[in-house]
Design a protein around this motif. Structure first.
Motif, mmCIF file in Angstrom:
data_model
loop_
_atom_site.group_PDB
_atom_site.id
_atom_site.type_symbol
_atom_site.label_atom_id
_atom_site.label_comp_id
_atom_site.label_asym_id
_atom_site.label_seq_id
_atom_site.Cartn_x
_atom_site.Cartn_y
_atom_site.Cartn_z
ATOM 1 N N HIS A 39 104.396 -11.168 -21.882
ATOM 2 C CA HIS A 39 103.326 -10.664 -22.737
ATOM 3 C C HIS A 39 103.888 -9.614 -23.703
ATOM 4 C CE1 HIS A 39 100.118 -12.123 -19.703
ATOM 5 N NE2 HIS A 39 100.084 -12.892 -20.774
ATOM 6 N N GLU A 42 104.432 -5.737 -23.194
ATOM 7 C CA GLU A 42 104.438 -5.129 -21.854
ATOM 8 C C GLU A 42 105.889 -4.730 -21.552
ATOM 9 O OE1 GLU A 42 100.710 -7.800 -20.121
ATOM 10 O OE2 GLU A 42 102.692 -8.009 -19.233
ATOM 11 N N ARG A 91 99.701 -10.558 -26.092
ATOM 12 C CA ARG A 91 99.175 -11.356 -24.986
ATOM 13 C C ARG A 91 98.819 -12.785 -25.398
ATOM 14 N NH1 ARG A 91 97.651 -10.060 -20.015
ATOM 15 N NH2 ARG A 91 96.101 -11.344 -18.969
ATOM 16 N N ASN A 99 96.983 -17.701 -24.388
ATOM 17 C CA ASN A 99 97.692 -16.685 -23.624
ATOM 18 C C ASN A 99 99.140 -17.163 -23.410
ATOM 19 O OD1 ASN A 99 98.738 -15.147 -21.389
ATOM 20 N ND2 ASN A 99 96.645 -14.613 -20.814
ATOM 21 N N ASN A 101 101.087 -16.484 -21.127
ATOM 22 C CA ASN A 101 101.389 -16.745 -19.713
ATOM 23 C C ASN A 101 100.384 -17.708 -19.087
ATOM 24 O OD1 ASN A 101 102.676 -16.633 -17.246
ATOM 25 N ND2 ASN A 101 101.592 -14.785 -16.584
ATOM 26 N N HIS A 168 106.032 -8.141 -15.668
ATOM 27 C CA HIS A 168 104.905 -7.800 -16.547
ATOM 28 C C HIS A 168 104.509 -6.345 -16.295
ATOM 29 C CE1 HIS A 168 103.335 -11.946 -17.708
ATOM 30 N NE2 HIS A 168 104.317 -12.240 -16.874
ATOM 31 N N ASP A 170 100.446 -3.948 -16.314
ATOM 32 C CA ASP A 170 99.006 -3.945 -16.587
ATOM 33 C C ASP A 170 98.725 -2.836 -17.601
ATOM 34 O OD1 ASP A 170 96.089 -4.142 -16.158
ATOM 35 O OD2 ASP A 170 96.650 -5.302 -14.378
#
Ligand SMILES: [Zn+2]
Length: 371
Positions: A39, A42, A91, A99, A101, A168, A170
């Motif tokens: 992403h 990140e 993202r 997306n 991912n 990754h 958050d």
């Protein structure tokens, strides 16, 4: 160490993007694959990959790698180049809305057709067949866009590895992991070395993220083949959420890189004695038990609890404040559990997921991952 560059098909005249992989240790046997920042923005994973490469170079120099370790420190050059009005958009691909991912191809049927006539009673021989079939099936995937080519290139590098780590992070979070439910016994030592404060398990989390594309096929094929033709869980594939977006620093990244080396030592992929397993901070819980706290209205957030806090069902997590009406909307946890991640914005629109609490009891169904 060998560097390999993998140019992606040009999306637009005059531009070419490239994925770069670094290969340490002897090829042809056991294989580990680590990629960072699928992403794009990140970033903790990129810094961990940087420090991991330094450690791998040292280990390679003293002949301590027992298999090949492949590192892709920048797994999404497409996303990394997407900026909108000074903000990174890492993202979702702007062109398709997809997306980065999700939507990795499911290869079960293609692999099954290749291996079925040759399967026998030897689990290791069957695993070798699966790996060869995976390599061939991925190589034959047709791609029609730069994004699909990026997915195929990453999968080609990872598909025959016995350990796949997808780094990754958050928004704001404590370190946590996502893995396949049958993989928990293999994941637990990783959770201990990394000090993962939550591990979310699912056999199918929806829309085929990268880690599942690598691992799910093994238990699906094992079920199809039956006990007379045993197929092992040949790929431990884990999504490692390295805390929050802003948790990028040398000391932490060095420590995380060392934890990964310790885990590989534990698995026998690095020579030497692994340090004793640290305690497990929190038991693994079902991804279906991860309960979101969602904003029913728009407003300014004022948090009462932070990532890493243990909370009770009904306990106040955050207030959403409308400074025009003066209305304060208090939001509570829907479960007992560990608050492992929360939003990093402080103004939100209605419907935004604000926080996630890892509860023990599976309560959700359908697609288990957020957008
Ligand atoms: Zn991510």
């Amino acid at each position: 160490m060998q560097r390999r560059d993998h140019p992606l098909p040009s999306r637009s005249l005059g531009t070419v993007r490239t994925l770069t992989s670094f290969h340490y240790g002897p090829p042809g046997g056991a294989k580990v694959y680590v990629q960072a920042s699928l992403h794009a923005d990140e970033l903790p994973g990129m810094l961990v990959a940087h420090h991991l490469r330094e450690r791998l170079a040292e280990l390679e120099a003293r002949d301590a790698l027992r298999g090949e370790v492949v590192v892709v420190p920048v797994a999404n050059p497409i996303g990394l180049s997407q900026w909108l009005l000074r903000s990174p958009i890492g993202r979702f691909e702007l062109a398709s809305g997809e997306n980065f991912n999700r939507h990795y191809p499911a290869l079960r049927d293609a692999v099954w057709a290749r291996i079925e006539p040759s399967l026998g009673p030897d689990a290791q021989a069957n695993a070798a067949l699966v790996r060869a079939a995976l390599r061939e099936s991925v190589a034959q995937l047709t791609v029609e866009s730069e994004l699909e080519a990026q997915r195929r290139t990453l999968l080609a590098l990872a598909c025959d590895a016995e350990v796949v780590l997808d780094l990754h992070c958050d928004a704001e979070a404590v370190l946590h992991l996502y893995a396949g439910t049958p993989l928990w016994p293999q994941t637990e030592p990783l959770a201990r070395h990394l000090g993962a404060q939550a591990t979310l398990l699912a056999t199918e989390s929806g829309d085929q993220p990268f880690d599942e594309a690598c691992s799910q096929i093994w238990w699906e094929l094992a079920e199809k083949a039956g006990p007379a033709r045993p197929i092992p869980l040949g790929c431990l594939s884990v999504t490692v959420e390295l805390r929050g977006m802003a948790d990028v620093g040398h000391a932490q990244a060095r420590q995380d890189a060392q934890a990964l080396v310790d885990f590989l030592t534990h698995r026998g992929l690095v020579a030497g004695e692994a340090p004793p397993l640290p305690p497990l901070p929190y038991p693994a819980t079902p991804l279906a038990g991860s309960m979101p706290v969602t904003a029913p209205v728009s407003g300014v957030l004022a948090w009462h609890r932070a990532p890493g806090d243990w909370v009770r069902e009904g306990e106040l997590i955050v207030d959403v404040i409308d400074p025009i009406s003066g209305q304060v909307t208090p939001l509570a946890s829907a479960t007992d559990g560990l608050l492992y991640a929360r939003e990093n914005l402080r103004f939100v629109t209605a419907g935004t997921r604000l926080a996630k609490v890892a509860g023990q009891e599976a309560r959700r169904t359908g697609k288990l991952l957020g957008a």
